[in-house]
Write a protein that holds these residues in place. Structure first.
Motif, PDB file in Angstrom:
ATOM      1  N   GLY A 309       0.829  -1.198   0.000  1.00 10.85           N
ATOM      2  CA  GLY A 309       0.000   0.000   0.000  1.00 10.85           C
ATOM      3  C   GLY A 309       0.860   1.241   0.000  1.00 10.85           C
ATOM      4  O   GLY A 309       1.760   1.391   0.829  1.00 10.85           O
ATOM      5  N   VAL A 310       0.618   2.125  -0.965  1.00  9.92           N
ATOM      6  CA  VAL A 310       1.426   3.334  -1.146  1.00  9.92           C
ATOM      7  C   VAL A 310       0.498   4.499  -1.485  1.00  9.92           C
ATOM      8  O   VAL A 310      -0.691   4.301  -1.759  1.00  9.92           O
ATOM      9  N   PRO A 311       1.011   5.722  -1.504  1.00  7.49           N
ATOM     10  CA  PRO A 311       0.190   6.842  -1.962  1.00  7.49           C
ATOM     11  C   PRO A 311      -0.250   6.634  -3.421  1.00  7.49           C
ATOM     12  O   PRO A 311       0.548   6.198  -4.254  1.00  7.49           O
ATOM     13  N   GLY A 312      -1.489   6.943  -3.702  1.00  5.13           N
ATOM     14  CA  GLY A 312      -2.011   6.727  -5.053  1.00  5.13           C
ATOM     15  C   GLY A 312      -1.172   7.342  -6.158  1.00  5.13           C
ATOM     16  O   GLY A 312      -0.926   6.692  -7.186  1.00  5.13           O
ATOM     17  N   PRO A 313      -0.681   8.598  -5.995  1.00  8.85           N
ATOM     18  CA  PRO A 313       0.059   9.223  -7.099  1.00  8.85           C
ATOM     19  C   PRO A 313       1.358   8.524  -7.480  1.00  8.85           C
ATOM     20  O   PRO A 313       1.864   8.740  -8.578  1.00  8.85           O
ATOM     21  N   VAL A 314       1.928   7.690  -6.592  1.00 12.09           N
ATOM     22  CA  VAL A 314       3.215   7.072  -6.923  1.00 12.09           C
ATOM     23  C   VAL A 314       3.054   5.739  -7.651  1.00 12.09           C
ATOM     24  O   VAL A 314       4.030   5.195  -8.157  1.00 12.09           O
ATOM     25  N   ILE A 315       1.835   5.237  -7.704  1.00 13.44           N
ATOM     26  CA  ILE A 315       1.631   3.923  -8.319  1.00 13.44           C
ATOM     27  C   ILE A 315       2.061   3.928  -9.784  1.00 13.44           C
ATOM     28  O   ILE A 315       2.661   2.969 -10.281  1.00 13.44           O
ATOM     29  N   ARG A 316       1.801   5.008 -10.487  1.00 10.46           N
ATOM     30  CA  ARG A 316       2.156   5.053 -11.908  1.00 10.46           C
ATOM     31  C   ARG A 316       3.661   4.957 -12.127  1.00 10.46           C
ATOM     32  O   ARG A 316       4.113   4.571 -13.209  1.00 10.46           O
ATOM     33  N   THR A 317       4.444   5.325 -11.101  1.00  7.48           N
ATOM     34  CA  THR A 317       5.903   5.253 -11.216  1.00  7.48           C
ATOM     35  C   THR A 317       6.454   3.896 -10.786  1.00  7.48           C
ATOM     36  O   THR A 317       7.337   3.348 -11.453  1.00  7.48           O
ATOM     37  N   ILE A 318       5.927   3.335  -9.688  1.00  9.27           N
ATOM     38  CA  ILE A 318       6.533   2.117  -9.138  1.00  9.27           C
ATOM     39  C   ILE A 318       5.615   0.897  -9.203  1.00  9.27           C
ATOM     40  O   ILE A 318       6.023  -0.192  -8.822  1.00  9.27           O
ATOM     41  N   GLY A 319       4.387   1.072  -9.730  1.00 11.35           N
ATOM     42  CA  GLY A 319       3.462  -0.051  -9.780  1.00 11.35           C
ATOM     43  C   GLY A 319       2.752  -0.266 -11.094  1.00 11.35           C
ATOM     44  O   GLY A 319       1.962  -1.209 -11.233  1.00 11.35           O
ATOM     45  N   GLU A 320       3.011   0.558 -12.077  1.00  7.63           N
ATOM     46  CA  GLU A 320       2.346   0.431 -13.379  1.00  7.63           C
ATOM     47  C   GLU A 320       3.358   0.595 -14.507  1.00  7.63           C
ATOM     48  O   GLU A 320       4.285   1.422 -14.387  1.00  7.63           O
ATOM     49  N   PRO A 321       3.177  -0.152 -15.582  1.00  4.37           N
ATOM     50  CA  PRO A 321       2.289  -1.308 -15.734  1.00  4.37           C
ATOM     51  C   PRO A 321       2.768  -2.428 -14.802  1.00  4.37           C
ATOM     52  O   PRO A 321       3.983  -2.702 -14.727  1.00  4.37           O
ATOM     53  N   ILE A 322       1.858  -3.069 -14.087  1.00  3.91           N
ATOM     54  CA  ILE A 322       2.254  -4.032 -13.068  1.00  3.91           C
ATOM     55  C   ILE A 322       3.021  -5.204 -13.674  1.00  3.91           C
ATOM     56  O   ILE A 322       3.930  -5.747 -13.040  1.00  3.91           O
ATOM     57  N   GLU A 323       2.711  -5.564 -14.910  1.00  2.00           N
ATOM     58  CA  GLU A 323       3.436  -6.668 -15.550  1.00  2.00           C
ATOM     59  C   GLU A 323       4.907  -6.327 -15.722  1.00  2.00           C
ATOM     60  O   GLU A 323       5.780  -7.190 -15.559  1.00  2.00           O
ATOM     61  N   VAL A 324       5.201  -5.069 -16.039  1.00  2.00           N
ATOM     62  CA  VAL A 324       6.586  -4.625 -16.191  1.00  2.00           C
ATOM     63  C   VAL A 324       7.263  -4.540 -14.826  1.00  2.00           C
ATOM     64  O   VAL A 324       8.422  -4.943 -14.657  1.00  2.00           O
ATOM     65  N   LYS A 325       6.541  -4.032 -13.828  1.00  2.00           N
ATOM     66  CA  LYS A 325       7.133  -3.873 -12.503  1.00  2.00           C
ATOM     67  C   LYS A 325       7.403  -5.223 -11.845  1.00  2.00           C
ATOM     68  O   LYS A 325       8.313  -5.335 -11.014  1.00  2.00           O
ATOM     69  N   ARG A 326       6.634  -6.258 -12.212  1.00  2.00           N
ATOM     70  CA  ARG A 326       6.878  -7.592 -11.654  1.00  2.00           C
ATOM     71  C   ARG A 326       7.978  -8.345 -12.395  1.00  2.00           C
ATOM     72  O   ARG A 326       8.478  -9.356 -11.886  1.00  2.00           O
ATOM     73  N   ALA A 327       8.354  -7.841 -13.550  1.00  2.00           N
ATOM     74  CA  ALA A 327       9.376  -8.532 -14.349  1.00  2.00           C
ATOM     75  C   ALA A 327      10.277  -7.514 -15.028  1.00  2.00           C
ATOM     76  O   ALA A 327      10.349  -7.443 -16.263  1.00  2.00           O
ATOM     77  N   PRO A 328      10.990  -6.679 -14.244  1.00  2.00           N
ATOM     78  CA  PRO A 328      11.885  -5.680 -14.853  1.00  2.00           C
ATOM     79  C   PRO A 328      12.954  -6.367 -15.691  1.00  2.00           C
ATOM     80  O   PRO A 328      13.512  -7.386 -15.300  1.00  2.00           O
ATOM     81  N   PHE A 392       7.106   9.398   1.775  1.00  2.00           N
ATOM     82  CA  PHE A 392       6.658   8.407   0.791  1.00  2.00           C
ATOM     83  C   PHE A 392       6.381   7.089   1.530  1.00  2.00           C
ATOM     84  O   PHE A 392       7.152   6.135   1.429  1.00  2.00           O
ATOM     85  N   PRO A 393       5.297   7.018   2.292  1.00  2.00           N
ATOM     86  CA  PRO A 393       5.066   5.869   3.164  1.00  2.00           C
ATOM     87  C   PRO A 393       4.655   4.611   2.419  1.00  2.00           C
ATOM     88  O   PRO A 393       4.250   4.650   1.250  1.00  2.00           O
ATOM     89  N   ALA A 394       4.749   3.490   3.134  1.00  2.00           N
ATOM     90  CA  ALA A 394       4.313   2.201   2.594  1.00  2.00           C
ATOM     91  C   ALA A 394       3.749   1.354   3.718  1.00  2.00           C
ATOM     92  O   ALA A 394       4.227   1.411   4.859  1.00  2.00           O
ATOM     93  N   VAL A 395       2.722   0.567   3.387  1.00  2.00           N
ATOM     94  CA  VAL A 395       2.135  -0.403   4.307  1.00  2.00           C
ATOM     95  C   VAL A 395       2.135  -1.746   3.596  1.00  2.00           C
ATOM     96  O   VAL A 395       1.474  -1.905   2.559  1.00  2.00           O
ATOM     97  N   LEU A 396       2.893  -2.698   4.105  1.00  2.00           N
ATOM     98  CA  LEU A 396       2.977  -4.028   3.497  1.00  2.00           C
ATOM     99  C   LEU A 396       2.117  -5.007   4.291  1.00  2.00           C
ATOM    100  O   LEU A 396       2.237  -5.078   5.525  1.00  2.00           O
ATOM    101  N   THR A 397       1.287  -5.734   3.563  1.00  2.00           N
ATOM    102  CA  THR A 397       0.495  -6.803   4.155  1.00  2.00           C
ATOM    103  C   THR A 397       0.881  -8.104   3.476  1.00  2.00           C
ATOM    104  O   THR A 397       0.665  -8.264   2.271  1.00  2.00           O
ATOM    105  N   ALA A 398       1.507  -8.999   4.243  1.00  2.00           N
ATOM    106  CA  ALA A 398       1.991 -10.269   3.696  1.00  2.00           C
ATOM    107  C   ALA A 398       1.087 -11.403   4.179  1.00  2.00           C
ATOM    108  O   ALA A 398       0.864 -11.572   5.384  1.00  2.00           O
ATOM    109  N   ARG A 399       0.559 -12.136   3.205  1.00  2.00           N
ATOM    110  CA  ARG A 399      -0.209 -13.339   3.522  1.00  2.00           C
ATOM    111  C   ARG A 399       0.725 -14.529   3.350  1.00  2.00           C
ATOM    112  O   ARG A 399       1.276 -14.738   2.266  1.00  2.00           O
TER     113      ARG A 399
END
Length: 465
Positions: A309-328, A392-399
């Motif tokens: 969980g991160v601030p909404g505005p930063v998702i486009r930089t570090i979380g989108e496109p998610i396919e690219v961010k999961r496989a740099p 630039f906070p973050a909240v990680l929830t690990a299952r």
């Protein structure tokens, strides 16, 4: 009498500021920022993009004025600034001002250092120029900060505020080092306003041109000051005029008070965040949160899924496109990936907790990291939104396997005002970076020289003892 223009106010501050007028914490912080910037530039020589700029400058020839890291001998000051600014920004390891989200030192320090070498300025002059240049950069950047949206209008327009505002801050610094009066410094800023540029699409879809931005800003800054001392002039209303900087870049919506309020009384330099990790600043708290999971005993094989969980505005930089961010595909892309940041923290990194060695093309393609990144999602978190962009906070929830859930909140950045790096940690970062490029004795000599910078009679002895 007419009210002074915004650029006039800045120019008057610059013309009357010397080392003795700066608060002690500003002087101390400025020295550390010069140290940090030089360490980054020295380390970045190994990058392909750095070699491209170094090779370009080496082929140009010209008057021997200033040191370009990686180039034998001295080169024209503007070209030295181009190289050093590019290298300083290339590792995504340079300092950050919040909430403007500017990286001021990477553009201003190389511009000031090149101009200082060209004129044989003292260390005291260099420190004063860097401090005022950074202040200018930050204040102009903050004029484009939209409090209502909590975001930079520059970024909303696709503009790289670091490069754009850095050109203006660097021009003021370079003008001071050329010992221009207020008229000259005002013109230097006005000329640089016509040179400022930079778009940030590379953050989203790739390309290494962003690394050039601080180099181009520094090059523009040194060129603007040099042209001004030769008689070129800029408009007095370069910032707020009907066809000025703020109209061109911000469509006329800006906060002039951010430029002028308590100018010369309240200084930005001591509050700028140092980066402990060589990655996009938005990812740093994710690294810390994942490291806390590791300290709690969580292993990669325990993870079923992790939600960042991160601030909404930063998702486009570090979380989108998610396919690219999961496989740099490269280590550079990994620097802008929240899923990859999880792997660094959970597996453990070097340096102060994450080092350049943790961001390689090989590690980006590592099967274990790819498997872990595939389990990471990046979402907007309202707690983080409420804090951003002051942190630039973050909240990680690990299952985890067995039905267990672990949650970690990291709401403030390490290296910032709430979790500052010590002088020793900044020194260790420099030693790690400079030590990879210089013999140990030379790296230590340079460290000592920078920490005593304001006592140096001629800055040309800094890089060429």
């Amino acid at each position: 009498m007419a009210e002074p223009t915004l650029s006039r106010r800045i120019a008057e501050l610059a013309a009357e500021t010397d080392l003795g007028r700066l608060p002690a914490d500003v002087v101390a912080s400025t020295r550390l920022r010069v140290l940090d910037t030089l360490g980054l530039a020295l380390r970045a020589q190994e990058l392909d993009s750095s070699r491209a700029v170094i090779g370009y400058v080496a082929d140009q020839g010209g008057r021997a004025e200033a040191t370009a890291i990686g180039v034998a001998g001295r080169v024209p000051a503007a070209l030295a600034a181009l190289v050093n600014g590019t290298l300083a920004h290339s590792l995504d390891y340079d300092d950050t001002h919040l909430p403007s989200v500017l990286h001021p030192s990477a553009g201003v320090v190389p511009a000031a250092l090149a101009a200082a070498e060209a004129v044989g300025a003292s260390g005291a002059e260099l420190v004063a120029a860097v401090a005022v240049g950074i202040e200018t950069c930050v204040r102009i950047g903050m004029a484009g900060y939209d409090k209502e949206s909590g975001n930079s209008t520059f970024f909303e327009h696709g503009q790289h505020a670091t490069s754009i505002c850095g050109a203006l801050g660097g021009a003021v610094a370079a003008g001071m080092l050329h010992r221009l009066d207020a008229d000259g410094i005002q013109s230097s800023l006005g000329v640089a306003a016509s040179m400022a540029s930079g778009i940030i699409e590379a953050n989203r879809t790739g390309g290494t041109v962003k690394r050039l931005h601080c180099g181009w800003a520094a090059h523009s800054a040194v060129t603007a000051a040099d042209l001004t001392r030769r008689g070129l002039t800029g408009p007095p209303t370069a910032l707020e005029g009907r066809f000025g900087f703020f109209q061109a870049f911000l469509h006329g919506t800006f906060d002039a008070g951010q430029v002028t309020d308590r100018l010369g009384e309240q200084w930005a330099v001591p509050g700028i965040f140092f980066k402990p990790y060589p990655a996009n600043h938005f990812t740093h708290t994710t690294i810390d949160a994942a490291a806390e999971l590791r300290r709690r005993g969580v292993r990669p094989e325990d993870v079923e899924s992790i939600e960042v969980g991160v601030p909404g505005p930063v998702i486009r930089t570090i979380g989108e496109p998610i396919e690219v961010k999961r496989a740099p595909r490269t280590g550079y892309q990994a620097q802008f990936s929240a899923p990859y940041a999880v792997t660094v923290g959970l597996l453990g990194g070097g340096g102060l907790g994450a080092a350049l060695e943790d961001y390689t093309d090989e590690l980006a393609a590592d099967p274990l990291r790819r498997e872990l990144m595939a389990k990471v999602s990046v979402v907007a978190d309202p707690r983080c939104d409420a804090i951003f962009p002051h942190q630039f906070p973050a909240v990680l929830t690990a299952r985890l396997s067995g039905g267990r859930t672990e949650t970690v909140e990291v709401l403030a950045n390490r290296g910032g005002d709430q979790r500052p790096l010590t002088d020793e940690e900044v020194g260790r970062k420099f030693a790690d970076n400079a030590g990879a490029a210089l013999p140990a004795g030379e790296a230590e000599r340079l460290r000592r020289a920078v920490l005593a910078l304001d006592t140096l009679a001629d800055v040309r002895a800094l890089l060429h003892p």
